[in-house]
Every structure is written in C-alpha cells, then in structure tokens.
Scaffold this active site. Structure first.
Site, PDB file in Angstrom:
ATOM      1  N   TYR A 136      -1.869   0.352  10.627  1.00  0.00           N
ATOM      2  CA  TYR A 136      -1.850  -0.049   9.205  1.00  0.00           C
ATOM      3  C   TYR A 136      -0.529   0.377   8.565  1.00  0.00           C
ATOM      4  O   TYR A 136       0.084  -0.384   7.825  1.00  0.00           O
ATOM      5  CB  TYR A 136      -3.053   0.562   8.485  1.00  0.00           C
ATOM      6  CG  TYR A 136      -3.232   0.078   7.064  1.00  0.00           C
ATOM      7  CD1 TYR A 136      -3.355  -1.280   6.763  1.00  0.00           C
ATOM      8  CD2 TYR A 136      -3.315   0.985   6.000  1.00  0.00           C
ATOM      9  CE1 TYR A 136      -3.544  -1.721   5.453  1.00  0.00           C
ATOM     10  CE2 TYR A 136      -3.511   0.551   4.697  1.00  0.00           C
ATOM     11  CZ  TYR A 136      -3.608  -0.807   4.426  1.00  0.00           C
ATOM     12  OH  TYR A 136      -3.795  -1.238   3.123  1.00  0.00           O
TER      13      TYR A 136
ATOM     14  N   SER B  22       0.848  -1.200   0.000  1.00  0.00           N
ATOM     15  CA  SER B  22       0.000   0.000   0.000  1.00  0.00           C
ATOM     16  C   SER B  22       0.877   1.240   0.000  1.00  0.00           C
ATOM     17  O   SER B  22       2.028   1.192   0.439  1.00  0.00           O
ATOM     18  CB  SER B  22      -0.874   0.016   1.258  1.00  0.00           C
ATOM     19  OG  SER B  22      -1.569   1.239   1.360  1.00  0.00           O
TER      20      SER B  22
HETATM   21  P1  NAP Z   1     -11.475  -5.844   0.595  1.00  0.00           P
HETATM   22  O1  NAP Z   1     -12.495  -5.687  -0.459  1.00  0.00           O
HETATM   23  O2  NAP Z   1     -11.888  -5.655   2.029  1.00  0.00           O
HETATM   24  O3  NAP Z   1     -10.807  -7.289   0.431  1.00  0.00           O
HETATM   25  C1  NAP Z   1     -10.002  -7.870   1.426  1.00  0.00           C
HETATM   26  C2  NAP Z   1      -9.893  -9.344   1.127  1.00  0.00           C
HETATM   27  O4  NAP Z   1      -9.018  -9.948   2.109  1.00  0.00           O
HETATM   28  C3  NAP Z   1     -11.235 -10.061   1.227  1.00  0.00           C
HETATM   29  O5  NAP Z   1     -11.338 -10.981   0.165  1.00  0.00           O
HETATM   30  C4  NAP Z   1     -11.142 -10.809   2.554  1.00  0.00           C
HETATM   31  O6  NAP Z   1     -11.888 -12.026   2.453  1.00  0.00           O
HETATM   32  C5  NAP Z   1      -9.647 -11.103   2.613  1.00  0.00           C
HETATM   33  N1  NAP Z   1      -9.198 -11.382   3.975  1.00  0.00           N
HETATM   34  C6  NAP Z   1      -9.259 -10.578   5.051  1.00  0.00           C
HETATM   35  N2  NAP Z   1      -8.786 -11.213   6.135  1.00  0.00           N
HETATM   36  C7  NAP Z   1      -8.433 -12.458   5.707  1.00  0.00           C
HETATM   37  C8  NAP Z   1      -7.902 -13.600   6.357  1.00  0.00           C
HETATM   38  N3  NAP Z   1      -7.648 -13.607   7.679  1.00  0.00           N
HETATM   39  N4  NAP Z   1      -7.648 -14.717   5.632  1.00  0.00           N
HETATM   40  C9  NAP Z   1      -7.930 -14.732   4.305  1.00  0.00           C
HETATM   41  N5  NAP Z   1      -8.438 -13.690   3.632  1.00  0.00           N
HETATM   42  C10 NAP Z   1      -8.684 -12.575   4.347  1.00  0.00           C
HETATM   43  O7  NAP Z   1     -10.264  -4.842   0.383  1.00  0.00           O
HETATM   44  P2  NAP Z   1      -9.235  -4.641  -0.832  1.00  0.00           P
HETATM   45  O8  NAP Z   1      -9.084  -3.193  -1.007  1.00  0.00           O
HETATM   46  O9  NAP Z   1      -9.571  -5.475  -1.983  1.00  0.00           O
HETATM   47  O10 NAP Z   1      -7.896  -5.170  -0.126  1.00  0.00           O
HETATM   48  C11 NAP Z   1      -6.996  -6.067  -0.738  1.00  0.00           C
HETATM   49  C12 NAP Z   1      -5.568  -5.691  -0.359  1.00  0.00           C
HETATM   50  O11 NAP Z   1      -5.272  -4.412  -0.903  1.00  0.00           O
HETATM   51  C13 NAP Z   1      -5.286  -5.593   1.133  1.00  0.00           C
HETATM   52  O12 NAP Z   1      -4.032  -6.133   1.414  1.00  0.00           O
HETATM   53  C14 NAP Z   1      -5.284  -4.087   1.389  1.00  0.00           C
HETATM   54  O13 NAP Z   1      -4.519  -3.755   2.509  1.00  0.00           O
HETATM   55  C15 NAP Z   1      -4.661  -3.613   0.089  1.00  0.00           C
HETATM   56  N6  NAP Z   1      -4.889  -2.210  -0.255  1.00  0.00           N
HETATM   57  C16 NAP Z   1      -6.136  -1.715  -0.422  1.00  0.00           C
HETATM   58  C17 NAP Z   1      -6.295  -0.371  -0.759  1.00  0.00           C
HETATM   59  C18 NAP Z   1      -7.653   0.260  -0.940  1.00  0.00           C
HETATM   60  O14 NAP Z   1      -7.748   1.499  -0.931  1.00  0.00           O
HETATM   61  N7  NAP Z   1      -8.706  -0.489  -1.129  1.00  0.00           N
HETATM   62  C19 NAP Z   1      -5.177   0.442  -0.928  1.00  0.00           C
HETATM   63  C20 NAP Z   1      -3.911  -0.104  -0.767  1.00  0.00           C
HETATM   64  C21 NAP Z   1      -3.776  -1.439  -0.444  1.00  0.00           C
HETATM   65  P3  NAP Z   1     -12.705 -12.725   3.637  1.00  0.00           P
HETATM   66  O15 NAP Z   1     -13.239 -11.658   4.526  1.00  0.00           O
HETATM   67  O16 NAP Z   1     -13.755 -13.494   2.895  1.00  0.00           O
HETATM   68  O17 NAP Z   1     -11.711 -13.636   4.313  1.00  0.00           O
END
Ligand code: NAP
Length: 244
Positions: A145, A132
């Site tokens: 975070y 991130s």
């Molecule tokens: P999201 O829609 O909340 O997706 C998060 C995913 O992680 C979900 O599929 C969730 O699935 C899974 N997850 C959470 N805890 C888990 C666990 N203990 N074991 C297995 N799976 C788990 O958010 P996203 O934005 O797509 O996030 C994906 C990645 O991108 C993350 O690493 C986040 O930090 C990073 N990121 C996001 C942003 C942003 O602005 N959205 C920016 C920079 C980086 P379940 O709940 O079904 O397990």
C-alpha cells in the site's frame, strides 16, 4: 442545466467516494458515479440526484465504456482504491500487490488519461486524487500500500508538471485514518480486526474528506491546491495515534 459543472467520482459506492459525491452534488455539481457494486452505487446516486455507471478501474474495457458515455467533464475525483493485507515484505503476496497497483495506480492512470481531453476541453478542468498519508510515510506492514500510494503521489506530481500551461488543476488529498470500509477490505472481511483499528481514538469521517474535496474544487480557478494532508486530531503520523 447547460452551465452545471460535471464531476466524475470513482469508487463512489461507499466511504469517501460516496460522501464526496453527495457533497459535490450539494455544492451544485452534476455527479457521475462509478464503482463495481451497482446496488450500492445506485443508492448513493439516488440520494444526490447523480448518475450511477458500472466501473472497474482495473479493467481497461470498463474504463473505456464508462468514459465513452461522458460528454463533458469538469472535475475528476480519483478515489477508487484501497489496501489489501498487512503482511511484512518477507511474506508479501504478489496477487495482493498486483491488486493494489492495479486499483490505486493504474486505475488513476487509466481514468486520468481517458478524461484528460475532456478536462482540457472544458477550459477549467480539475483532477483531485485521493492519496494517503501512506503515500508520504512508510510503516511496518504497509509495503504494497505504501508503494502504491507513493507511486500515486509521483504520478500526480508528474501530471501537475506536464499540465502546466493547460487549464487543468491537479491536487492530491492525503487523508489519515478515516472510518469507512477501508479496513474491512484490508483485513479481508475480518470486521473485528477492522473495528480495532479505530479503538480508543476518533478517526476522520468520510464527510471530512469530502469537505476538503469541495473546498479544493471551489477555489477560484487561478488557485491550485497542490496537495493536502488531512489527519484526525488523534493522529500525528502514519502510525502515531493517540488512544484513550
Ligand atoms: P472504501 O469504503 O472501501 O471505498 C473504496 C471504494 O473504492 C468503494 O466504493 C469501491 O467500490 C471502490 N473500488 C475498489 N476497487 C475498485 C475498482 N477496481 N474499480 C472501481 N471502484 C473500485 O474505502 P475508502 O476509505 O472510502 O477509500 C477511498 C480512497 O481513500 C481509497 O483510495 C483509499 O486508499 C483512500 N484512503 C482511505 C483512508 C482510510 O483510512 N479510510 C485513508 C487514506 C486514503 P466497489 O467495491 O463497489 O467497486
């Protein structure tokens, strides 16, 4: 198909992980998807001809079960993760930090360590981890975070150094604001607050990050894209956002 490359995507039940699974499948990979919400995960798997398997990256037994079922692995996308809360450090809760470390940092460690022999064995393996902008820049309210994603960046850098000479590429893709369920989780289910995060600006879409993953994965194997910062045009820093 014998020669089809196999990609594992963690956290594929929503957002960036789901988009990445679909994009990798469209690019010709056979995809194995992991997450905790199996109903959601199955929908994504069905939409791209992938396999859905229950995975909680915070649980060593779950990681072991998930990985034991895999034969060959060419690409691991460490995507599972997220943020909990925006409290200042003075009010930080241990349990939130523990969850963020368990998911983002130890989750990456467990999955990578478990699959490394198969990635090396494939003769042309690759690890792509979703970090991130929060792992590059700190901001007020970002404490746990920021700390977790900075740790992810360190882990990926060490991995790159330790794998030099092995047939495994290592890349960290660092997105800025992407509209997914990320903010709903961060604000503990408060949809209104989550929605306000993107008000007046155009964030990235999960497919934009998925595109970057596919691009990195499909460079010739001599090319290692070490890291990539991917921001919306409306975002020039972790907290520097243009709003109309
Ligand atoms: P999201 O829609 O909340 O997706 C998060 C995913 O992680 C979900 O599929 C969730 O699935 C899974 N997850 C959470 N805890 C888990 C666990 N203990 N074991 C297995 N799976 C788990 O958010 P996203 O934005 O797509 O996030 C994906 C990645 O991108 C993350 O690493 C986040 O930090 C990073 N990121 C996001 C942003 C942003 O602005 N959205 C920016 C920079 C980086 P379940 O709940 O079904 O397990």
């Amino acid at each position: 198909m014998q020669d089809q490359r196999i990609a594992v995507v963690t956290g594929a039940s929503s957002g960036i992980g789901a988009a990445t699974a679909r994009a990798l499948a469209a690019a010709g990979y056979s995809v194995v998807l992991g997450a905790r919400r199996m109903d959601r995960l199955r929908e994504v798997a069905d939409s791209c001809g992938g396999v859905a398997r229950e995975l909680d990256v915070t649980d060593p037994d779950s990681v072991e079960r998930f990985c034991a079922a895999l034969d060959r692995v060419d690409l691991l996308v460490n995507n599972a993760g997220g943020a909990i809360g925006t409290e200042p450090i003075a009010e930080a809760r241990d349990e939130d930090w523990q969850r963020m470390y368990e998911t983002n940092v130890l989750g990456v460690l467990r999955m990578t360590r478990a699959l490394l022999p198969r990635l090396i064995g494939s003769g042309d393996g690759q690890v792509i981890t979703i970090g991130s902008v929060a792992g590059r820049e700190s901001y007020r309210g970002g404490g746990g975070y920021n700390a977790a994603k900075h740790a992810v960046a360190a882990v990926m850098r060490v991995l790159r150094l330790e794998l030099l000479g092995q047939p495994v590429r290592v890349c960290e893709i660092d997105p800025g604001m992407v509209e997914t369920e990320f903010s709903v989780v961060r604000y503990r289910g408060d949809e209104e607050r989550a929605h306000a995060v993107y008000e007046g600006m155009t964030p990235l879409e999960p497919e934009d990050v998925a595109d970057a993953v596919v691009w990195v994965a499909t460079r010739p194997s001599r090319v290692n894209v070490d890291s990539m910062l991917l921001l919306a045009r409306d975002q020039a820093g972790a907290q520097l956002v243009h709003r109309r």
